[in-house]
Scaffold this motif. Structure first.
Motif, PDB file in Angstrom:
ATOM      1  N   GLY A 261       0.603  -1.141   0.039  1.00 11.10           N
ATOM      2  CA  GLY A 261       0.141  -0.021  -0.026  1.00 11.10           C
ATOM      3  C   GLY A 261       0.854   1.138  -0.008  1.00 11.10           C
ATOM      4  O   GLY A 261       0.276   2.384   0.128  1.00 11.10           O
ATOM      5  N   VAL A 262       2.263   1.282   0.060  1.00  8.80           N
ATOM      6  CA  VAL A 262       3.099   2.474   0.016  1.00  8.80           C
ATOM      7  C   VAL A 262       3.732   2.727  -1.469  1.00  8.80           C
ATOM      8  O   VAL A 262       4.523   3.721  -1.581  1.00  8.80           O
ATOM      9  N   ASP A 263       3.346   1.936  -2.522  1.00  7.59           N
ATOM     10  CA  ASP A 263       4.273   1.926  -3.652  1.00  7.59           C
ATOM     11  C   ASP A 263       3.773   3.096  -4.647  1.00  7.59           C
ATOM     12  O   ASP A 263       4.591   3.347  -5.612  1.00  7.59           O
ATOM     13  N   ALA A 264       2.679   3.851  -4.504  1.00  9.70           N
ATOM     14  CA  ALA A 264       2.213   4.838  -5.440  1.00  9.70           C
ATOM     15  C   ALA A 264       3.292   5.776  -5.996  1.00  9.70           C
ATOM     16  O   ALA A 264       3.116   6.164  -6.856  1.00  9.70           O
ATOM     17  N   THR A 265       3.833   6.364  -5.008  1.00  8.67           N
ATOM     18  CA  THR A 265       4.854   7.355  -5.279  1.00  8.67           C
ATOM     19  C   THR A 265       5.987   7.098  -5.641  1.00  8.67           C
ATOM     20  O   THR A 265       7.173   7.734  -5.415  1.00  8.67           O
ATOM     21  N   ILE A 266       6.656   5.717  -5.014  1.00 14.49           N
ATOM     22  CA  ILE A 266       7.891   5.142  -4.854  1.00 14.49           C
ATOM     23  C   ILE A 266       8.390   4.816  -6.275  1.00 14.49           C
ATOM     24  O   ILE A 266       7.720   4.202  -6.869  1.00 14.49           O
ATOM     25  N   THR A 267       9.477   5.274  -6.951  1.00 14.59           N
ATOM     26  CA  THR A 267      10.293   4.864  -8.019  1.00 14.59           C
ATOM     27  C   THR A 267      11.201   3.536  -7.878  1.00 14.59           C
ATOM     28  O   THR A 267      11.234   2.616  -8.440  1.00 14.59           O
ATOM     29  N   ARG A 268      12.375   4.060  -7.047  1.00 19.36           N
ATOM     30  CA  ARG A 268      13.391   3.150  -6.726  1.00 19.36           C
ATOM     31  C   ARG A 268      13.300   2.760  -5.329  1.00 19.36           C
ATOM     32  O   ARG A 268      13.207   1.723  -4.826  1.00 19.36           O
ATOM     33  N   THR A 269      13.782   3.827  -4.524  1.00 21.01           N
ATOM     34  CA  THR A 269      13.953   3.734  -2.942  1.00 21.01           C
ATOM     35  C   THR A 269      12.891   4.859  -2.591  1.00 21.01           C
ATOM     36  O   THR A 269      12.824   5.832  -3.065  1.00 21.01           O
ATOM     37  N   ALA A 270      12.919   4.702  -0.991  1.00 26.57           N
ATOM     38  CA  ALA A 270      12.212   5.813  -0.388  1.00 26.57           C
ATOM     39  C   ALA A 270      12.438   5.498   1.103  1.00 26.57           C
ATOM     40  O   ALA A 270      12.910   4.407   1.555  1.00 26.57           O
ATOM     41  N   THR A 271      11.725   6.461   1.836  1.00 28.15           N
ATOM     42  CA  THR A 271      12.023   6.433   3.269  1.00 28.15           C
ATOM     43  C   THR A 271      10.623   6.457   3.994  1.00 28.15           C
ATOM     44  O   THR A 271      10.083   7.494   3.566  1.00 28.15           O
ATOM     45  N   LEU A 272      10.219   5.783   4.771  1.00 22.42           N
ATOM     46  CA  LEU A 272       8.885   5.775   5.396  1.00 22.42           C
ATOM     47  C   LEU A 272       9.101   6.363   6.831  1.00 22.42           C
ATOM     48  O   LEU A 272       9.853   5.698   7.518  1.00 22.42           O
ATOM     49  N   VAL A 273       8.207   7.213   7.165  1.00 20.20           N
ATOM     50  CA  VAL A 273       8.234   7.804   8.314  1.00 20.20           C
ATOM     51  C   VAL A 273       6.843   7.847   9.122  1.00 20.20           C
ATOM     52  O   VAL A 273       5.964   8.015   8.177  1.00 20.20           O
ATOM     53  N   ALA A 274       6.647   7.551  10.173  1.00 19.69           N
ATOM     54  CA  ALA A 274       5.420   7.434  10.864  1.00 19.69           C
ATOM     55  C   ALA A 274       4.760   9.108  10.634  1.00 19.69           C
ATOM     56  O   ALA A 274       5.610   9.987  11.066  1.00 19.69           O
ATOM     57  N   ASP A 275       3.473   9.239  10.063  1.00 17.87           N
ATOM     58  CA  ASP A 275       2.953  10.132   9.823  1.00 17.87           C
ATOM     59  C   ASP A 275       2.823  11.361  11.088  1.00 17.87           C
ATOM     60  O   ASP A 275       2.706  12.495  10.988  1.00 17.87           O
ATOM     61  N   ALA A 276       2.626  10.806  12.451  1.00 20.27           N
ATOM     62  CA  ALA A 276       2.388  11.517  13.582  1.00 20.27           C
ATOM     63  C   ALA A 276       3.776  11.964  13.972  1.00 20.27           C
ATOM     64  O   ALA A 276       3.886  12.949  14.972  1.00 20.27           O
TER      65      ALA A 276
END
Length: 993
Positions: free
Chosen positions: A575-590
Motif C-alpha cells: 500500500g505504499v508504492d504509489a509514489t515510490i520509483t526506486r528507493t524511499a524512506t517511510l516515516v510515521a505520519d504522526a
C-alpha cells in the motif's frame, strides 16, 4: 386535402381519432375513394377543426397528442431498481465488438507460487518471537558469479527447514533442481536468477540455539548488478559463494569491491567441492591446494580493494571460522569447526573440537606415534600421515565416501555407514547413484549448522549493524532526534523504514515494498509519510501520505503475514508504492520532527545500451507509457527518456537485461505489442584541448555578458566525483585539502568551484575563474544559481548530438551583470549560460566518447585463437589470457566497445563451437577515433566507415535518429558579435600562414 392525411406509403398520419370514428372514416374513405375533390376538402376541414379542439383540451389524456420521442414504452430504471441504485446508460456502439461485455478475469502466470504456506519445522509464532529480538537476527546477501551455486545453496537451506514434496524418480534422474528462490518462470527456463529474492529462515546452530536468517538470494549475471546493490543496502553481511573449480570471476570481484564499499562483513562459502572429486578427478592433496589457492585469491582481492593490506576483521581463514565448504547438490556443508565436532561425536568425551579445528588447516601434519600435530611431516613410510591434516582428516574421508557410493556394492556402503553410526532404510540403497549420494552425505555430514554458526559469529546482529547503516546512508545530520532512535534500533522509537526494492503483485497492477525497519514498530493500518529520493525538509514536494496495508515476511514462493514487526527486520509492506520509483524512506505520519531520507542506491555499473520502443497500435501509447513506469519500478537501473522526436528510449545494462525487461513490458505491465528498434549506445561528448579563444554570450536584453572557456578535466577526477569520493557538501577546508593533495589544485581554484554537472555528482565542473578587479563578484554571485542551472542544462544535452557532456571543466573568465535585478532574471541568464557553455565547448576540439565493456571469457585452450579473431573484427583487444589453476579452462580478459558488442556472444559461440562463455560489464569511457565535425568525410550507405571516420558516423547517425539536421549549426550557439570575432580570428590566421 385528403392527400395530406397520408404519407407516401399510404399510412394515415392525420389527427388522432376515436376508435369508432376511425373505423367509420376508413370505411367511408375506402368507399368514396374515387369521389370528387370538393367532398375530400370538406372532410379534411372538419377533421382539422376536431384536431384543434383536441389540442386545446390538455386535461383529457386520451385526446392529447404525444410525440414519438415522448412515448413511454418501458418503465424507467429508477422505477425498476429504486431511487437508491445508480444506473448507467451506454450508447449502443460505445464498446468495440472484439471486447467482451464482461471481461474474463486474467491471471498472469509469471511466477511459481505456493497456494498456501508450506509446513516448516518451526511455528510462525516462534518466527515472530525471534523477530522481536534483533540480537538474534542476521541479514545476509548471498552473492557470487553466475552458476556458482547460490540458488542451490538456498535450496539446501529450504530442504532443512521446510517439508517439501519430493521429486519423482524421473525428475531426479533428469537432474531437475528445486530452485525454490527462482520464482519467475523465465528464471526457471533460463536456469539463472534475474531478481533478488528474500527468504527468512529459522535455523539452528550447533549448540541448538535458533536464529532468524534473512537471506537475500542475488542474481549472478553481471547485467543484474542493480539487484545486488539493492540487496547490499538491506544486508549487514555477505555470503560470498565461489565455485571450487572456477575460482574468482568478474562478478566475484565486483561483489567483493561493492561489499567493502558498503562496509559489509564478508564470509566465504566455497561451493561445488564435489567437482574436484567427480569432474576434475584431482587427488586429495591437489584438491587441498586448489581450495587453499581459492581462499588466498579472495584475500588478495580484498587486499587490492583495501589499498594493499587486508583489514584484520576481513581476513578470510578457515581456522577463524569465516570460510565454509559445501556441495549443495549433494546436500552437505561444513566448516572446520563443524567437522571437528563430527569427530568429537564419533570418538566421544575427552575430545575438544575447537582445539582440533585449529589444526585442520595449513601446513600441519599428524604424527600418529606421538599423537601430536607438527609443522614437519612424519618420517617417510608413515603412510597417510605424510599428508597435511586437512587432507588426512577431511578430504580423504570425503573422497572415500564418494568412491564407495559411486563404485562399490550397496552392502559396502551400508557397512561403511554402520561404522559411522548411520543407518538408512533398506530401500534407500536401491536408489540411483545421485539420490543415494545425497542421502548418504546428508546423513553423515548433518545439517547446515556449521554455516549458520559462521554467519552468526561473523555477521553482526541486526541491532549492532543498524547504527553502521544509519551512519553510512542517512543523509541528515547525525545529531537529529530520530538518529539516536535508529542507531539504537529502538522498537519504541518513531517508525522509520528504508525501502530498497519493489516487488510486483500477482496481477502486476501494484507493487509491495521491501524495506528494513530502522526504528519503531510497523503494523497494518499505520499512517506513514512516503519520502521519495528528491525529498528534503526544505522541499517536501516528493512526499505523500499512505496507509500501510498488510505486512509480510517474504518466503520466496509464499508470504507469512505478521501483526507487527519491530526494528531490525526486513519486511514486505503493502500500500505504499504509489509514489515510490526506486528507493524511499517511510516515516510515521504522526512524527513532527524533520527527517531526512536514506541516500539513493549507488550502482557499480551504468546503463549504456538503449532501445527505442513504440506500440504496434499507436492508440495504445498511454498503456505502454504506464507499462514503462512500472518497469522502472521493477528494474532499478532501467531508465526511460522521451527524445525531442517523440520516441521513447529505454536504457539498460546489456542485451540480457533489455530482453528480460521487454518481456515483462509486453506480457506483464503494458500488455501491448511493442515494436523495438535495433539497440544503440549512449554516447558522451568531451573536449581534448582548451578553448581556442574566450567565448562570450550576451543575454537577449543586451544587459548581461558572460565569458567562458572549456578545457579537459583532470584525469580520474570524473570517476572520483561519480563514486562520491568528493562532494560539495564536504566542508570548505576538507574540500580544499582533498583537491590540493589529489589533483594539485591551488586554493583559488577550489574556492571558485561552483558546481558539478549535469547532476549533483556529475562528471563536469564549473569554476569561477574571474578576477575581482575585472568582475563585480557581488553581482556575479547574485546570478550564481541561474548560471549553474544553465551549465547543468548544457551538460545534460551536449551540442554535438544531444548526449551528456563528460570530463569537461568550464571556467567563467569574466561577466558583466546588470545591476538592476529585473534585467538579470533566470529567463535572461539561464539560456545565455547554456549557450556560452556550448560555444566554449565547440572551440575546445570536441570529441565523442563511447562506453567500453570489460569482457571475461571462459574457454578451453584450443579456442583462444578464434576468440582473438572475433575480438579483432569488433575493435576489441585482449589484455590477458591466463589459465585457471587445476582446470583445463583459460580466462581471456578483453576490452570491447559496447557499440560493437551486439551479437558478440552468439558470434563467439559460433566460432568456438559453443565452448566459450563470456560475461560483459561496463568498464570505462573512451574517445571515439576521428573528428565528429570533419565535413570532408563522406559516409557511404551500407559501407563500414574507416576507423578515423567513426566519430563522424556516430554523430551523424545519432542526430538523424533524433530528428536533427546532419551538422551542428554554429549560428544556433554563437551570437553575432561572437561570429564576427571568429571571422576576425580566421582572417588573422590566414595572414600569419
Amino acid at each position: 386535402m385528403a392527400d395530406d392525411l397520408y404519407d407516401e406509403f399510404g399510412n394515415y398520419i392525420g389527427p388522432a381519432l376515436e376508435d369508432s370514428e376511425e373505423e367509420e372514416d376508413e370505411q367511408h374513405l375506402q368507399h368514396d375513394f374515387g369521389d370528387d375533390e370538393g367532398a375530400d376538402d370538406e372532410d379534411a376541414r372538419h377533421r382539422d377543426v376536431d384536431a384543434m379542439q383536441e389540442d386545446e383540451d390538455p386535461g383529457d389524456g386520451g385526446m392529447a397528442v404525444v410525440l414519438h420521442e415522448d412515448k413511454k414504452y418501458y418503465p424507467s430504471a429508477e422505477e425498476i431498481y429504486g431511487p437508491e441504485v445508480e444506473t448507467l446508460v451506454m450508447e449502443e456502439d460505445a464498446q468495440p465488438l472484439e471486447v467482451p461485455i464482461v471481461a474474463p478475469v486474467k491471471v498472469k502466470k509469471f511466477e511459481t507460487l505456493e497456494a498456501e504456506p508450506l509446513r516448516t519445522h518451526y511455528s510462525n509464532e516462534f518466527l515472530a518471537t525471534l523477530m522481536a529480538n534483533p540480537e538474534l537476527v542476521r541479514n545476509v546477501a548471498v552473492v557470487g558469479h553466475l552458476h556458482h551455486g547460490k540458488t542451490t545453496i538456498m535450496d539446501m537451506f529450504v530442504e532443512q527447514t521446510h517439508e517439501l514434496k519430493k521429486l519423482t524418480a524421473a525428475q531426479e534422474a533428469a537432474g531437475k533442481q528445486l530452485r525454490f528462490t527462482d520464482t519467475r518462470l523465465d528464471e526457471q527456463a533460463r536456469a539463472m536468477s534475474i531478481k533478488m529474492m528474500p527468504m527468512s529462515l529459522v535455523m539452528e546452530g550447533q549448540s541448538g540455539k535458533s536464529y532468524l536468517l534473512n537471506l537475500l538470494d542475488c542474481p549472478g549475471h553481471v547485467n543484474f548488478n542493480d539487484e545486488v546493490t539493492a540487496a547490499m543496502r538491506l544486508a549487514d553481511g555477505v555470503l560470498l559463494v565461489v565455485d571450487a573449480a572456477e575460482g574468482i570471476m568478474v562478478v566475484t570481484e565486483r561483489a567483493v569491491r561493492q561489499a567493502l564499499q558498503e562496509g559489509l562483513t564478508i564470509t566465504l562459502l566455497i561451493s561445488k567441492v564435489d567437482r574436484l572429486i567427480t569432474e576434475l578427478k584431482l587427488p586429495p592433496a591437489d584438491a587441498y591446494h586448489k581450495l587453499r589457492h581459492t581462499v588466498e585469491e579472495v584475500n588478495n582481492l580484498i587486499a587490492a580493494c583495501c589499498g594493499g593490506v587486508v583489514p584484520p576483521e576481513q581476513l578470510l581463514d578457515p581456522v577463524r571460522g569465516n570460510v565454509a565448504f559445501c556441495a549443495a547438490a549433494s546436500g552437505w556443508s561444513f566448516t572446520l569447526q563443524s567437522f571437528a565436532r563430527l569427530y568429537a561425536d564419533i570418538y566421544g568425551a575427552g575430545f575438544d573440537p575447537r582445539e582440533f579445528a585449529k589444526r585442520l588447516w595449513g601446513d600441519l601434519y599428524f604424527h600418529p606415534e606421538e599423537r601430536v600435530f607438527r609443522r614437519t611431516p612424519p618420517r617417510a613410510g608413515g603412510g597417510s600421515g605424510t599428508e597435511r591434516s586437512f587432507v588426512q582428516f577431511v578430504l580423504e574421508p570425503l573422497y572415500k565416501m564418494y568412491s564407495t557410493v559411486i563404485g562399490e556394492h550397496p552392502k559396502t556402503v551400508e557397512a561403511m555407514l554402520a561404522g559411522l553410526g548411520v543407518f538408512l532404510r533398506t530401500a534407500t540403497y536401491n536408489l540411483d547413484t545421485k539420490p543415494l549420494l545425497k542421502q548418504v552425505c546428508t546423513s553423515v555430514l548433518g545439517s547446515c549448522s556449521g554455516v549458520v554458526d559462521m554467519l552468526v559469529q561473523h555477521v553482526p546482529s541486526s541491532r549492532k549493524a543498524t547504527a553502521d547503516k544509519v551512519a553510512a546512508h542517512y543523509s541528515g545530520p547525525s545529531d537529529a532526534p530520530a538518529v539516536s532512535f535508529m542507531a539504537a534500533c529502538n522498537p519504541r522509537g518513531p517508525l522509520v523504514v528504508a525501502v530498497a526494492k519493489l516487488f510486483p503483485r500477482q496481477d502486476c497492477s501494484r507493487f509491495d515494498a521491501l524495506g528494513r525497519i530502522m526504528s519503531g514498530t510497523i503494523r497494518p493500518g499505520d499512517q506513514v509519510k512516503v519520502l521519495g529520493e528528491a525529498y528534503t525538509p526544505e522541499d517536501e514536494e516528493d512526499s505523500s501520505v499512505a496507509t500501510v496495508g498488510s505486512v509480510w515476511v517474504y518466503q520466496a514462493r509464499y508470504r507469512v503475514p505478521v501483526a507487527r514487526a519491530a526494528a531490525g527486520n526486513l519486511v514486505l509492506i503493502e500500500g505504499v508504492d504509489a509514489t515510490i520509483t526506486r528507493t524511499a524512506t517511510l516515516v510515521a505520519d504522526a512524527y513532527d520532527e524533520p527527517v531526512h531520507i536514506f541516500r539513493p542506491l549507488r550502482f557499480q555499473t551504468r546503463s549504456t545500451v538503449k532501445i527505442a520502443a513504440e506500440p504496434l497500435n499507436p492508440s495504445e501509447l498511454p498503456k505502454m507509457v504506464e507499462g514503462l513506469r512500472k518497469v522502472s519500478k521493477s528494474y532499478p537501473l532501467c531508465s526511460t527518456r522521451v527524445e525531442e522526436s517523440g520516441e521513447h528510449t529505454i536504457f539498460g545494462t546489456g542485451e540480457m537485461y533489455l530482453d528480460c525487461l521487454m518481456k515483462d513490458l509486453r506480457e506483464l505491465y503494458a500488455e501491448v505489442e511493442v515494436k523495438v528498434a535495433d539497440p544503440v549506445v549512449a554516447f558522451c561528448e568531451t573536449v581534448v584541448e582548451s578553448s581556442s579563444l574566450k567565448c562570450f554570450a550576451e543575454t537577449p536584453n543586451k544587459r548581461n555578458k558572460i565569458t567562458m572557456i572549456a578545457e579537459p578535466l583532470d584525469k580520474g577526477l570524473a570517476e572520483d566525483i561519480e563514486a562520491g569520493n568528493v562532494r560539495l557538501e564536504m566542508g570548505r577546508k576538507q574540500l580544499t585539502e582533498w583537491f590540493q593533495t589529489r589533483y594539485e589544485w591551488d586554493l583559488l581554484a577550489v574556492r571558485g568551484l561552483w558546481a558539478f554537472g549535469p547532476d549533483v555528482q556529475g562528471p563536469n565542473v564549473l569554476l569561477d575563474d574571474s578576477l575581482a578587479a575585472e568582475t563585480d563578484k557581488g553581482l556575479l554571485n547574485a546570478v550564481r544559481d541561474s548560471v549553474i542551472q544553465g551549465f547543468q542544462w548544457g551538460a545534460r544535452e551536449g551540442p554535438l548530438c544531444d548526449e551528456p557532456i563528460r570530463n569537461v571543466k568550464f571556467k567563467i573568465l569574466d561577466a558583466t551583470i546588470a545591476p538592476e535585478p529585473i534585467h538579470r532574471g533566470g529567463g535572461q541568464i539561464i539560456p545565455t549560460a547554456r549557450r556560452v557553455c556550448y560555444s566554449a565547448f565547440l572551440m575546445a576540439t570536441p570529441r565523442l566518447m563511447e562506453p567500453v565493456y570489460y569482457v571475461e571469457i571462459q574457454t578451453p585452450a584450443d579456442c583462444i585463437a578464434a576468440i582473438y579473431n572475433v575480438l579483432a573484427k569488433r575493435r576489441g583487444h585482449v589484455t590477458a589470457d591466463v589459465p585457471k589453476p587445476g582446470t583445463p579452462i583459460f580466462i581471456v580478459k578483453a576490452y570491447l566497445p559496447v557499440v560493437e558488442s551486439f551479437g558478440f556472444e552468439t558470434d563467439l559461440r559460433y566460432h568456438t563451437q559453443g565452448q566459450a562463455f563470456c560475461q560483459s560489464v561496463f568498464d570505462h569511457w573512451q574517445v571515439v577515433p576521428g573528428d565528429p565535425l570533419d565535413k570532408s568525410i563522406v559516409l557511404r550507405p551500407l559501407e563500414p566507415a574507416p576507423v578515423q571516420a567513426l566519430a563522424r558516423e556516430f554523430m551523424v547517425k545519432t542526430r538523424r535518429r533524433k530528428g536533427m539536421s546532419d551538422d551542428v549549426s554554429i549560428n544556433k550557439f554563437f551570437d553575432d558579435p561572437m561570429l564576427l570575432e571568429l571571422a576576425k580570428q580566421d582572417a588573422d590566421l590566414a595572414m600569419i600562414f
